[in-house]
Enzyme design. Structure first.
Site, PDB file in Angstrom:
ATOM      1  N   ASP A  31       0.862  -1.167   0.000  1.00  0.00           N
ATOM      2  CA  ASP A  31       0.000   0.000   0.000  1.00  0.00           C
ATOM      3  C   ASP A  31       0.909   1.231   0.000  1.00  0.00           C
ATOM      4  O   ASP A  31       2.114   1.138   0.254  1.00  0.00           O
ATOM      5  CB  ASP A  31      -0.946  -0.011   1.216  1.00  0.00           C
TER       6      ASP A  31
HETATM    7  C1  BGC Z   1      -5.088   3.152   0.025  1.00  0.00           C
HETATM    8  C2  BGC Z   1      -5.156   2.158  -1.096  1.00  0.00           C
HETATM    9  C3  BGC Z   1      -4.979   2.867  -2.408  1.00  0.00           C
HETATM   10  C4  BGC Z   1      -3.659   3.613  -2.407  1.00  0.00           C
HETATM   11  C5  BGC Z   1      -3.370   4.351  -3.694  1.00  0.00           C
HETATM   12  C6  BGC Z   1      -3.875   4.028  -0.070  1.00  0.00           C
HETATM   13  O1  BGC Z   1      -3.972   5.054   0.835  1.00  0.00           O
HETATM   14  O2  BGC Z   1      -5.101   2.492   1.260  1.00  0.00           O
HETATM   15  O3  BGC Z   1      -6.373   1.475  -1.065  1.00  0.00           O
HETATM   16  O4  BGC Z   1      -5.061   1.949  -3.456  1.00  0.00           O
HETATM   17  O5  BGC Z   1      -3.687   4.567  -1.353  1.00  0.00           O
HETATM   18  O6  BGC Z   1      -4.160   5.458  -3.840  1.00  0.00           O
END
Ligand code: BGC
Length: 767
Positions: free
Chosen positions: A299
């Site tokens: 993530d």
């Molecule tokens: C989220 C993810 C997301 C990623 C990219 C993160 O903060 O938890 O679900 O895909 O950001 O935007």
């Protein structure tokens, strides 16, 4: 300070994006302008020089051949993605689209760029990084789950993927499947509810739909990222068997069904180790036990080490600019060169990424470097059907709904229902093709840098007027309970549009409707016994006025056609068929955690915890273990306001003639009859438990069935064996103990209709 904040980074991202948009003119404004460079994968390949182009060979063999042709630098280029707004390094690709990230193309070998976008509910464009780029906004994940309709999940996924491909994206950050363990979870709206079988089935189909466009989907966030408060620092505690039987089972089922090219590991720690460097999660469970062939991406901002993360199973550092350090750039190379990290492990990382590219079709059908047309009208229909199928009729005393089209006076109150429907906040935010009539920026808090409170332009008021052209339909804003009550008096129907806004990065402190909404509902219901409440919420809310209000609809965040969908249900053009994918508690102390762990720190912070990494680490004890949601309520003997699986219809369904067969598998068949006067869809549910009563009933099968008045259909369901089984850590794997099992065909987790039993043989299944 090196421990940079996600907030700061996100803010910088926004600043950078805005600046880019300002300086780059038309190119920056155009989300699908042709790439400036590097994607030469569509050049005719010389099969002798590039044997991996042979699509007849298995993906694994093709990945192996391509890997063998790669230099060390090329392999290293695959294991991190650039976060476009922050990618200031001169080595950054020049053809990035402002989105979640990009892995550069390697033209020498015909490897296309991987362009990532968030895509849980449509192709996201959170704070308009890409000016003017709109997409079809589906209802929330909970709404989709409420349909209990795997075909709809596939169709929604296929729609998202087709729009993404047309916009030049080929990696969807989708497939959110964290079980909703607490009714207040800020991101519950994005996920698929509290049951592993339902969530796993729906996520699997949605991923399959996305990947039918020959692009990659993730499944996320692996695993147990059930709350937002303290997501960078919290440590989720759970026993192995309980974990395997709950959140991990949801992932296992979805991965089997959907075969996502990538798994995104979560922010927090699980049993003491960060999820993105957690050997148990990534190496033991995912790669060894489940033989997962794809790659693990982090993530955004979830990486904490180089060698430990790489050894323990992380394959790609994604959005690395949001981490405290670029662990998988220079440091990873040094670690391989010094022998600290075996080259074989780097090969494995690259191989997995290539494997995902081959197995999904990204390699053979590269995304075209030019804008492709999108049938927005057709896609909006998908959004509308999904909203309609997910609306749950919670209460309908004296059948006050559906409302006759001959109604003369309707009053609609509150929630900005004159202009649109509320959506949930965070990385899943879509700027809908219908438009955004209202956006409210946040002043502080961890979501402030990348989230605005956003309404989709699907006006319930306009939709109601369109369906009842002869009625006088008034709108009152709901700021004053007395004014609302006065307006509601004497109407044929008073509709209060109640909203609760939730977002990624934060949890609401309570599940009470905020402001004066409870007072407005109580006043309106007292003034007019013909009152309906529509809940436009992220999930469950408490309803202190429930006894006074005859009709309640859960419309969730219903997406860009939500207004139309709700209006059609109110007037009976659509017979409601949604079933709750999450329990609605009667009071918050019924839930496993009546308050949000860590929230007191956020509250004590002068800026509502804007600096999300500055919160002191804390442990979240998932004491309910595998008894998530309805199983917890059953274990406690608590009677919720509305149980999991619950939902009413404008018709009635009867179940009869149950036959239960045991042996190696548990199979049930029964008749479902529509005994009412309207066509409608029902979702009979199969629950199973050992006759010893050692544990609560678990959902082991379900089927959505549409029946005409008077029609009967015989349904056969085979119980998912891993739901019938327990996980045995002593002899690792699933174990179905020999003995008698009770089954119930039920309307919901609290309403068995037909019950029976069968003997099962002992059975063991691999982990
Ligand atoms: C989220 C993810 C997301 C990623 C990219 C993160 O903060 O938890 O679900 O895909 O950001 O935007």
């Amino acid at each position: 300070m090196l421990v940079s904040l996600r907030h700061v980074a996100r803010s910088m991202a926004l600043l950078a994006t805005t600046a880019l948009a300002g300086t780059m003119g038309a190119h920056a404004q155009d989300p699908v302008a042709p790439a400036a460079s590097s994607n030469e994968s569509s050049k005719p390949a010389d099969p002798a020089a590039r044997p991996w182009v042979d699509a007849k060979l298995p993906a694994a063999a093709r990945a192996e051949m391509l890997l063998a042709a790669m230099t060390l630098e090329e392999k290293l280029a695959l294991v991190y993605t650039w976060f476009p707004p922050l990618a200031k390094d001169p080595a950054a690709p020049t053809d990035m689209i402002s989105s979640a990230g990009q892995q550069p193309a390697i033209p020498r070998l015909g490897i296309p760029a991987l362009r990532e976008t968030d895509a849980s509910l449509g192709v996201a464009n959170q704070v308009e990084q890409r000016k003017g780029d709109t997409a079809t906004a589906l209802p929330s994940g909970l709404a989709l789950a409420a349909s209990f309709d795997p075909k709809l999940a596939y169709e929604s996924g296929a729609m998202i993927g087709s729009e993404a491909r047309a916009k030049r994206f080929n990696v969807m950050l989708a497939g959110g499947i964290n079980l909703t363990r607490d009714p207040w979870g800020g991101r519950n709206f994005e996920y698929l509810g509290e049951d592993p079988l339902l969530a796993g089935t729906m996520a699997g189909e949605s991923i399959k739909g996305i990947q039918s466009n020959r692009i990659i989907s993730t499944i996320k966030h692996f695993a147990l990222n059930a709350q937002e408060t303290g997501r960078f620092v919290s440590d989720a505690k759970i026993g192995e068997a309980a974990f395997r039987e709950s959140d991990l089972l949801a992932f296992e089922l979805a991965i089997e069904r959907g075969k996502p090219g990538s798994v995104m590991c979560a922010y927090m720690s699980v049993n003491g180790d960060f999820a993105c460097e957690n050997a148990f999660l990534l190496n033991t469970v995912l790669k060894q036990d489940w033989a997962y062939p794809g790659y693990v991406m982090s993530d955004w901002g979830a990486v904490h080490s180089t060698v430990k993360a790489a050894r323990n199973g992380l394959d790609q550092q994604s959005g690395g600019e949001l981490d405290t350090h670029m662990f998988f750039r220079g440091d990873l190379k040094k670690a391989v060169e010094s022998g600290e990290l075996p080259l074989a492990r780097l090969d494995d990382m690259a191989r997995r990424i290539l494997n995902a590219m081959f197995s999904t079709g990204v390699m053979d059908a590269p995304v075209v470097d030019a804008p492709q047309p999108i049938d927005t009208a057709k896609n909006a229909e998908v959004a509308q059907r999904a909203a309609e199928a997910g609306i749950v009729l919670l209460k309908n005393e004296k059948n006050i709904l559906p409302l006759a089209k001959s109604a003369k006076r309707i009053v609609l109150i509150g929630g900005h229902a004159d202009i649109g429907v509320l959506s949930g906040g965070g990385s899943s935010q879509v700027r809908s093709t219908g438009g955004i009539p209202l956006e409210i920026p946040l002043k502080n808090g961890p979501a402030a840098s990348f989230v605005r409170v956003t309404w989709h332009a699907s006006s319930p008021l306009a939709a109601i007027r369109a369906l009842a052209p002869k009625a006088r339909v008034d709108f009152v804003d709901g700021s004053d309970p007395d004014a609302a009550a006065a307006a509601a008096r004497n109407a044929d129907l008073a509709i209060v549009w109640a909203t609760q806004w939730t977002t990624e990065a934060e949890d609401p402190e309570t599940i009470d409707l905020d402001g004066n909404q409870n007072a407005v509902i109580a006043a309106v219901a007292a003034a007019n016994p013909r009152t309906a409440v529509v809940l436009n919420t992220g999930g469950p809310v408490l309803m202190p006025w429930l006894k006074q209000v005859p009709a309640v609809l859960a419309a969730w965040y219903p997406g860009q056609r939500g207004g139309e969908a709700v209006a059609r249900v109110l007037f009976g053009d659509v017979n409601p068929s949604g079933r709750l994918p999450i329990t609605f508690p009667a009071s918050i102390d019924q839930a496993p955690r009546p308050s949000v762990p860590g929230f007191e720190q956020v509250k004590a912070s002068p800026d509502r915890g804007t600096d999300a990494r500055a919160i002191k680490p804390f442990v979240i004890d998932y004491k309910e273990g595998s008894d998530v949601g309805y199983r917890w309520y059953a274990r406690q003997g608590a009677r919720p306001a509305f149980p999991f699986g619950y939902g009413l219809s404008y018709t009635r369904f009867a179940y009869a003639n149950l036959k239960v067969e045991g042996g190696a598998a548990l199979t049930v068949s029964f008749d479902v009859t529509n005994r009412g006067k309207r066509e409608g869809a029902d979702v009979p549910q199969l629950y199973v438990t050992p006759a010893t009563g050692a544990r609560p009933l678990r959902l082991a099968g379900f089927e959505r069935v549409t029946l005409k008045p008077g029609e009967t259909r015989r349904i056969t369901l085979t119980a998912e064996p891993r739901v019938v089984a327990d996980y045995d850590t002593a002899r690792p794997g699933w174990h179905v103990a020999a003995g008698t099992y009770r089954v119930a065909i039920a309307r919901d987790a609290g309403q068995p209709v037909l019950t029976g039993a069968a003997e099962l043989q002992e059975r063991r299944l691999a982990p």
